[in-house]
Scaffold this motif. Structure first.
Motif, PDB file in Angstrom:
ATOM      1  N   ASP A  80       0.829  -1.210   0.000  1.00  0.00           N
ATOM      2  CA  ASP A  80       0.000   0.000   0.000  1.00  0.00           C
ATOM      3  C   ASP A  80       0.862   1.258   0.000  1.00  0.00           C
ATOM      4  O   ASP A  80       0.368   2.356   0.239  1.00  0.00           O
ATOM      5  N   LYS A  81       2.155   1.095  -0.266  1.00  0.00           N
ATOM      6  CA  LYS A  81       3.079   2.225  -0.373  1.00  0.00           C
ATOM      7  C   LYS A  81       3.728   2.207  -1.753  1.00  0.00           C
ATOM      8  O   LYS A  81       3.787   1.165  -2.403  1.00  0.00           O
ATOM      9  N   PRO A  82       4.233   3.322  -2.198  1.00  0.00           N
ATOM     10  CA  PRO A  82       4.922   3.326  -3.500  1.00  0.00           C
ATOM     11  C   PRO A  82       6.212   2.525  -3.421  1.00  0.00           C
ATOM     12  O   PRO A  82       6.861   2.471  -2.370  1.00  0.00           O
ATOM     13  N   VAL A  83       6.585   1.905  -4.526  1.00  0.00           N
ATOM     14  CA  VAL A  83       7.847   1.190  -4.578  1.00  0.00           C
ATOM     15  C   VAL A  83       8.975   2.115  -5.038  1.00  0.00           C
ATOM     16  O   VAL A  83      10.149   1.772  -4.943  1.00  0.00           O
ATOM     17  N   LYS A  84       8.610   3.280  -5.525  1.00  0.00           N
ATOM     18  CA  LYS A  84       9.577   4.330  -5.830  1.00  0.00           C
ATOM     19  C   LYS A  84       8.868   5.658  -5.717  1.00  0.00           C
ATOM     20  O   LYS A  84       7.716   5.794  -6.139  1.00  0.00           O
ATOM     21  N   MET A  85       9.550   6.638  -5.131  1.00  0.00           N
ATOM     22  CA  MET A  85       8.932   7.948  -4.951  1.00  0.00           C
ATOM     23  C   MET A  85       9.988   9.023  -5.186  1.00  0.00           C
ATOM     24  O   MET A  85      11.125   8.900  -4.729  1.00  0.00           O
ATOM     25  N   THR A  86       9.615  10.061  -5.923  1.00  0.00           N
ATOM     26  CA  THR A  86      10.530  11.153  -6.228  1.00  0.00           C
ATOM     27  C   THR A  86       9.862  12.482  -5.932  1.00  0.00           C
ATOM     28  O   THR A  86       8.745  12.740  -6.406  1.00  0.00           O
ATOM     29  N   VAL A  87      10.525  13.311  -5.154  1.00  0.00           N
ATOM     30  CA  VAL A  87      10.107  14.698  -4.963  1.00  0.00           C
ATOM     31  C   VAL A  87      11.185  15.566  -5.592  1.00  0.00           C
ATOM     32  O   VAL A  87      12.366  15.412  -5.288  1.00  0.00           O
ATOM     33  N   SER A  88      10.792  16.447  -6.499  1.00  0.00           N
ATOM     34  CA  SER A  88      11.780  17.233  -7.224  1.00  0.00           C
ATOM     35  C   SER A  88      11.283  18.656  -7.437  1.00  0.00           C
ATOM     36  O   SER A  88      10.072  18.942  -7.378  1.00  0.00           O
ATOM     37  N   VAL A  89      12.242  19.539  -7.675  1.00  0.00           N
ATOM     38  CA  VAL A  89      11.911  20.930  -7.981  1.00  0.00           C
ATOM     39  C   VAL A  89      11.247  20.979  -9.351  1.00  0.00           C
ATOM     40  O   VAL A  89      11.700  20.341 -10.305  1.00  0.00           O
ATOM     41  N   ARG A  90      10.170  21.720  -9.447  1.00  0.00           N
ATOM     42  CA  ARG A  90       9.431  21.797 -10.709  1.00  0.00           C
ATOM     43  C   ARG A  90      10.283  22.434 -11.794  1.00  0.00           C
ATOM     44  O   ARG A  90      10.922  23.463 -11.600  1.00  0.00           O
ATOM     45  N   ALA A  91      10.287  21.781 -12.953  1.00  0.00           N
ATOM     46  CA  ALA A  91      11.023  22.329 -14.093  1.00  0.00           C
ATOM     47  C   ALA A  91      10.175  23.381 -14.783  1.00  0.00           C
ATOM     48  O   ALA A  91       8.938  23.314 -14.794  1.00  0.00           O
TER      49      ALA A  91
END
Length: 343
Positions: free
Chosen positions: A230-241
């Motif tokens: 029930d959790k992501p297997v990959k997660m990315t938080v990044s600055v908006r381009a």
């Protein structure tokens, strides 16, 4: 001792072939010829196949070292004859260079081993145990040295930190010791191969519970391919381009096609092996159907805007039947993963 008795004769042969050329007009052509022959022989042995290749390479290498040492010895003797320095007489030079040349291989090998050990050495306890300040966009975060965390700095693609790699973990800690590290992306890779996961779980982080981190259990233990977490297997938080987001463009293009609408309101758009799912509330994800026994689920990607400057994207496993209810839980857990780092 067995190794020395094996390579010493090869070294001595190479040394003796080059240590008595005490004329420059003889030594230089002989040295060039020896270098050419050694290169050809090494290439032939290295290209061979069979159980004796490794031994052959070792022998050729020691013959080459011996020849190089003999060449140096001849050169020193010639210099001694020109300058009339008694210390550079052949009776002193040949034994000294013979010993030093033979020992050079072991000295270099020992140095390389120690350098490698130092490079891959475990980071300090402070590096492994402390939280390290960083900043992504306008959000202050504190990052532990934990498996699965991959960081991108704001200095380009070469500016990154793989925190389960000892050298890069040390580099990140050194950078953080000088002040908060500025990042453009924080990535959690929670679903990896068994080989990578086994290496990562040796970090001290995995030796104790972390109730404050909802991702810790997945980071320290391999997820079976049959499990749909029930959790992501990959997660990315990044600055908006800046500019137009390709994800938004793709979503708008797909929404123009005709969907299949289920009784619960779930819309399904298809494009070859890709499936685009949209909940009645507008939540949208791009999924891939692998259609095999080892991966009997959909592998989906969703992207949302966290703030004016940050976006979050995450991958998760699901099925068409679970998507409507499970995707909301995954989205909340993805945001909780990032929130657990905030200071």
């Amino acid at each position: 001792m067995h190794f020395l008795s094996f390579v010493a004769p090869a070294y001595a042969i190479g040394f003796l072939t080059m240590c008595f050329w005490w004329r420059w007009w003889l030594l230089v052509p002989a040295g060039i010829a020896a270098a050419v022959l050694a290169t050809i022989e090494y290439a032939n042995v290295a290209a061979a196949d069979g159980p004796g290749v490794a031994l052959g390479i070792v022998l050729v290498v020691f013959v080459m070292i011996g020849a190089a040492s003999g060449f140096v010895a001849s050169g020193i003797v010639l210099i001694g004859r020109t300058t009339r320095w008694q210390a550079l007489r052949a009776i002193y030079v040949l034994p000294a260079v013979f010993i030093l040349g033979f020992g050079s291989y072991f000295a270099i090998t020992w140095t390389q081993q120690k350098t490698r050990e130092a490079y891959y050495a475990t980071p300090s306890a402070a590096c492994l145990d402390n939280l390290h300040p960083a900043r992504v966009a306008d959000v202050d975060i504190a990052i532990p040295v934990a498996p699965g965390i991959f960081l991108y700095g704001d200095g380009g693609n070469d500016d990154h930190y793989i925190l389960w790699s000892n050298p890069e973990a040390r580099a990140f800690c050194r950078e953080a010791d000088g002040g908060a590290v500025t990042l453009k992306s924080v990535i959690f890779m929670l679903d990896g191969s068994p080989e990578r996961r086994e290496m990562e779980t040796k970090l001290p982080f995995c030796s104790r519970p972390h109730p404050d981190y909802p991702w810790a259990e997945m980071a320290c233990h391999l997820i079976s391919t049959e499990v749909i977490p029930d959790k992501p297997v990959k997660m990315t938080v990044s600055v908006r381009a800046s500019g137009i987001d390709p994800w938004t463009r793709e979503r708008e293009a797909m929404l123009k096609s005709q969907p299949i609408v289920a009784s619960d309101g779930l819309r399904t758009y298809r494009s070859k092996n890709d499936i685009y799912l949209q909940r009645p509330d507008g939540y949208f994800a791009q999924c891939r159907d692998y259609r095999n026994k080892s991966q009997p689920w959909l592998y989906c990607t969703a992207k949302e805007q966290l703030s004016d400057r940050l976006t979050i994207s995450y991958n998760f496993r699901t099925t068409p039947e679970l998507f409507r209810t499970q995707s909301a839980t995954v989205a909340a857990n993805a945001r909780a993963i990032f929130n657990s780092l905030k200071r």
